[in-house]
Every structure is written in structure tokens, then in C-alpha cells.
Design a protein around this motif. Structure first.
Motif, short mmCIF file in Angstrom:
data_model
loop_
_atom_site.label_atom_id
_atom_site.label_comp_id
_atom_site.label_asym_id
_atom_site.label_seq_id
_atom_site.Cartn_x
_atom_site.Cartn_y
_atom_site.Cartn_z
N TYR A 55 0.79 -1.24 0.00
CA TYR A 55 0.00 0.00 0.00
C TYR A 55 0.82 1.28 0.00
CZ TYR A 55 -3.50 -3.50 1.03
OH TYR A 55 -4.28 -4.63 0.96
N LEU A 56 2.09 1.21 0.37
CA LEU A 56 2.92 2.42 0.40
C LEU A 56 4.09 2.36 -0.58
CD1 LEU A 56 2.93 3.02 4.25
CD2 LEU A 56 1.79 4.41 2.54
N ALA A 57 4.86 1.26 -0.53
CA ALA A 57 6.07 1.18 -1.36
C ALA A 57 5.76 1.09 -2.85
CB ALA A 57 6.93 0.00 -0.92
N ILE A 58 4.88 0.16 -3.24
CA ILE A 58 4.59 -0.03 -4.66
C ILE A 58 3.91 1.20 -5.28
CG2 ILE A 58 3.29 -1.44 -6.34
CD1 ILE A 58 4.12 -3.91 -4.63
N PRO A 59 2.90 1.80 -4.63
CA PRO A 59 2.27 2.99 -5.24
C PRO A 59 3.09 4.29 -5.12
CG PRO A 59 0.85 2.02 -3.53
CD PRO A 59 2.18 1.36 -3.43
N HIS A 60 4.14 4.31 -4.30
CA HIS A 60 4.93 5.52 -4.08
C HIS A 60 5.46 6.06 -5.41
CE1 HIS A 60 8.18 8.15 -2.70
NE2 HIS A 60 7.64 8.12 -1.50
N PRO A 61 5.42 7.39 -5.60
CA PRO A 61 5.89 7.96 -6.87
C PRO A 61 7.37 7.69 -7.16
CG PRO A 61 5.27 9.71 -5.32
CD PRO A 61 4.85 8.41 -4.71
N TRP A 62 8.22 7.61 -6.13
CA TRP A 62 9.64 7.34 -6.40
C TRP A 62 10.30 6.67 -5.20
CZ3 TRP A 62 14.68 6.73 -6.68
CH2 TRP A 62 15.24 6.54 -7.96
N LEU A 63 10.04 5.39 -5.06
CA LEU A 63 10.67 4.58 -4.00
C LEU A 63 11.24 3.35 -4.67
CD1 LEU A 63 11.18 3.79 -1.00
CD2 LEU A 63 8.87 2.91 -0.92
N ARG A 64 12.51 3.09 -4.43
CA ARG A 64 13.18 1.94 -5.07
C ARG A 64 13.87 1.09 -4.02
NH1 ARG A 64 10.55 4.15 -8.39
NH2 ARG A 64 11.14 4.83 -10.47
N VAL A 65 14.04 -0.19 -4.32
CA VAL A 65 14.88 -1.03 -3.47
C VAL A 65 16.31 -0.91 -3.98
CG1 VAL A 65 13.32 -2.75 -2.49
CG2 VAL A 65 14.17 -3.09 -4.77
N ILE A 66 17.24 -0.95 -3.04
CA ILE A 66 18.67 -0.97 -3.36
C ILE A 66 19.04 -2.45 -3.41
CG2 ILE A 66 20.99 -0.36 -2.57
CD1 ILE A 66 19.64 1.91 -0.87
N CYS A 67 19.53 -2.90 -4.54
CA CYS A 67 19.88 -4.31 -4.69
C CYS A 67 21.38 -4.50 -4.84
CB CYS A 67 19.20 -4.91 -5.91
SG CYS A 67 17.42 -4.96 -5.79
N LEU A 68 21.86 -5.56 -4.22
CA LEU A 68 23.24 -6.02 -4.40
C LEU A 68 23.07 -7.37 -5.07
CD1 LEU A 68 26.25 -5.55 -3.93
CD2 LEU A 68 25.99 -6.65 -1.71
N GLY A 69 23.37 -7.45 -6.35
CA GLY A 69 23.03 -8.65 -7.11
C GLY A 69 21.51 -8.74 -7.15
N GLU A 70 20.96 -9.87 -6.74
CA GLU A 70 19.50 -10.05 -6.73
C GLU A 70 18.89 -9.66 -5.38
OE1 GLU A 70 17.51 -11.15 -9.43
OE2 GLU A 70 19.42 -10.60 -10.34
N LYS A 71 19.73 -9.49 -4.36
CA LYS A 71 19.22 -9.27 -3.01
C LYS A 71 18.86 -7.81 -2.73
CE LYS A 71 20.45 -10.25 1.81
NZ LYS A 71 19.21 -10.94 2.15
N ALA A 72 17.65 -7.59 -2.20
CA ALA A 72 17.24 -6.25 -1.79
C ALA A 72 17.85 -5.99 -0.40
CB ALA A 72 15.72 -6.17 -1.72
N ILE A 73 18.72 -4.98 -0.33
CA ILE A 73 19.41 -4.72 0.94
C ILE A 73 19.03 -3.38 1.56
CG2 ILE A 73 21.38 -6.19 0.35
CD1 ILE A 73 22.95 -3.55 -0.25
N GLY A 74 18.13 -2.65 0.92
CA GLY A 74 17.70 -1.37 1.47
C GLY A 74 16.72 -0.70 0.53
N SER A 75 16.35 0.51 0.88
CA SER A 75 15.43 1.26 0.02
C SER A 75 15.85 2.72 0.00
CB SER A 75 13.99 1.13 0.52
OG SER A 75 13.87 1.74 1.80
N ILE A 76 15.44 3.40 -1.06
CA ILE A 76 15.75 4.82 -1.19
C ILE A 76 14.55 5.49 -1.84
CG2 ILE A 76 16.97 4.51 -3.42
CD1 ILE A 76 19.01 6.68 -2.24
#
Length: 119
Positions: A55-76
Motif C-alpha cells: 500500500y505504500l512502497a509499490i504505489p509511491h511515486p519514487w521509492l526503489r529497493v537498493i539491490c546487491l546482485g539479486e538481493k534487496a538490501i535497502g530502500s531509497i
């Protein structure tokens, strides 16, 4: 060793959140060391975290996951300002504490700044 860290940083990519990121997200969202620096409280349930992604991350206008390889290690994220600050944006990030001190957030910020001004 230093060379290895640099290789790791160059593998950083940003992409939109997916529901399949839930396990990786839980690693940093339930970590008090991370949430201490964030405006949100530590997550303590999978349902709560799933709600955030859906409800928040996917609809957000500009929120991305930070990935190292395939792994999501954070968000920005970048949240546009309004009113007098409409030409400004607020940038925020969270990073799994296992990856602190490697220059990953700095690299992610540089990617975001380059992308935002193009968009």
C-alpha cells in the motif's frame, strides 16, 4: 579486500519494490539499528511489512529497493516538496546494517540524483 568492496558497490542497482522482496525487507525493517535513524518504527510482523510494500512502497511515486546482485538490501526514496518547496525533494534511505560502511548508500544516492534530474 578493498578491491572486492569496490566491485560490490558497482553491482548496486535500483528497482521498484515487489511483494517478493518481503523476506529481504524484513531483514532491515525489523532491525532497531536501522529504524533508529528512520521516521518509521521497527516492524515486528510480516503482515505489517507486507502492508507497507503493497500500500505504500509499490504505489509511491519514487521509492526503489537498493539491490546487491539479486538481493534487496535497502530502500531509497524521493518525495517531492509542495508549495514553496515544490522544486525541492526529500531523499531518504534505509540500508540493512550488515552492509553499512561500504559506500553503498552513497552510490545509491548518486544513481538517484542522476536519474531524478533526467526524469
Amino acid at each position: 579486500m578493498a578491491g572486492h568492496d569496490h566491485d560490490e558497490i558497482s553491482e548496486i542497482t535500483l528497482r521498484p519494490f515487489n511483494l517478493s522482496d518481503i523476506d529481504d525487507f524484513m531483514e532491515w525493517a525489523t532491525d532497531e539499528k536501522v529504524s533508529h535513524f528512520c521516521i518509521w518504527d521497527t516492524y515486528n510482523s510480516r503482515e505489517q511489512a507486507m502492508g507497507f510494500i503493497k500500500y505504500l512502497a509499490i504505489p509511491h511515486p519514487w521509492l526503489r529497493v537498493i539491490c546487491l546482485g539479486e538481493k534487496a538490501i535497502g530502500s531509497i526514496s524521493v518525495t517531492p516538496g509542495s508549495g514553496i518547496g515544490e522544486k525541492k525533494g526529500e531523499l531518504g534511505y534505509a540500508l540493512n546494517s550488515k552492509y553499512w560502511g561500504k559506500g553503498i548508500a552513497t552510490r545509491a544516492v548518486k544513481i538517484v540524483v542522476g536519474t531524478i534530474f533526467r526524469e
